[in-house]
Motif scaffolding. Structure first.
Motif, short mmCIF file in Angstrom:
data_model
loop_
_atom_site.label_atom_id
_atom_site.label_comp_id
_atom_site.label_asym_id
_atom_site.label_seq_id
_atom_site.Cartn_x
_atom_site.Cartn_y
_atom_site.Cartn_z
N GLY A 66 0.89 -1.19 0.14
CA GLY A 66 -0.03 0.16 0.04
C GLY A 66 0.81 1.22 -0.15
N HIS A 67 0.41 2.31 -0.42
CA HIS A 67 0.96 3.66 -0.53
C HIS A 67 1.50 4.03 0.73
CE1 HIS A 67 0.48 3.48 -4.90
NE2 HIS A 67 -0.98 3.45 -4.59
N TYR A 68 2.91 4.60 1.16
CA TYR A 68 3.04 4.95 2.21
C TYR A 68 2.81 6.65 2.31
CZ TYR A 68 6.15 6.89 6.13
OH TYR A 68 6.46 7.34 7.27
N SER A 69 3.15 7.18 0.97
CA SER A 69 3.05 8.69 0.98
C SER A 69 2.90 8.98 -0.59
CB SER A 69 4.14 9.35 1.54
OG SER A 69 4.11 10.66 1.40
N ALA A 70 2.34 10.00 -0.98
CA ALA A 70 2.28 10.43 -2.15
C ALA A 70 3.47 11.45 -2.74
CB ALA A 70 0.77 11.52 -2.44
N ARG A 71 4.10 11.95 -1.61
CA ARG A 71 5.27 12.50 -1.75
C ARG A 71 6.36 11.67 -2.49
NH1 ARG A 71 6.97 14.96 3.85
NH2 ARG A 71 8.39 15.89 2.61
#
Length: 163
Positions: A66-71
């Motif tokens: 799963g995505h940790y962050s969009a940064r």
């Protein structure tokens, strides 16, 4: 055991296994499994795997990132999930899935995987530690479960030695 990429046609089995995990009360704070659209958009396609006893057999477990962050600075960091069907727990499915996920995630450029495991889920903590995750802390009272109890979540991390 066969570990292979998850296909959208696997979703009914994956969702059933996810719901079995939710029913234990110790696998997640989620109260219901998502629909395919939500799952599909929140888990990178290149690192979704299922395990089967035989080719074309029923799904015994699944794992996904799963995505940790969009940064952009965190593009090589992800959350990891692994769920094993009730009838297949304790048979090595979880270990096979996580070992395959580690290979796939490294090939995709991920250098850090995180897992958040409820403190009472000692089997999952042991599984993660057996494939190289280490405990980095405990978030006290991090989330409320379906019964209203605030639950502690053990944070685990695995750093790649090759990415």
């Amino acid at each position: 055991m066969i570990v292979e990429p998850m296909e959208s046609s696997d979703w009914p089995d994956v969702r059933r296994i996810y719901a079995q995990g939710i029913a234990t009360g110790d696998a997640t704070l989620e109260r219901e499994a998502p629909d395919w659209s939500h799952f599909d958009h929140s888990h990178p396609a290149e690192c979704r795997l299922v395990a089967r006893a035989t080719t074309g057999g029923p799904v015994l477990g699944w794992t996904a990132l799963g995505h940790y962050s969009a940064r952009k600075v965190y593009r090589g960091v992800a959350w990891e999930s692994v769920y094993v069907a009730e009838e297949a727990r304790g048979t090595g499915v979880g270990s096979a899935l996580l070992r395959a996920l580690i290979r796939e995630s490294e090939a995709a450029g991920y250098w850090t995987l995180f897992a958040g495991v409820m403190a009472e889920n000692v089997a999952s903590i042991a599984l993660h530690e057996s494939v190289g995750f280490r405990r980095i802390g405990v978030q006290r009272g991090m989330g409320q479960d379906a019964s209203g109890r605030w639950r502690d979540v053990v944070q685990l991390e695995r750093r790649s030695e090759v990415v």
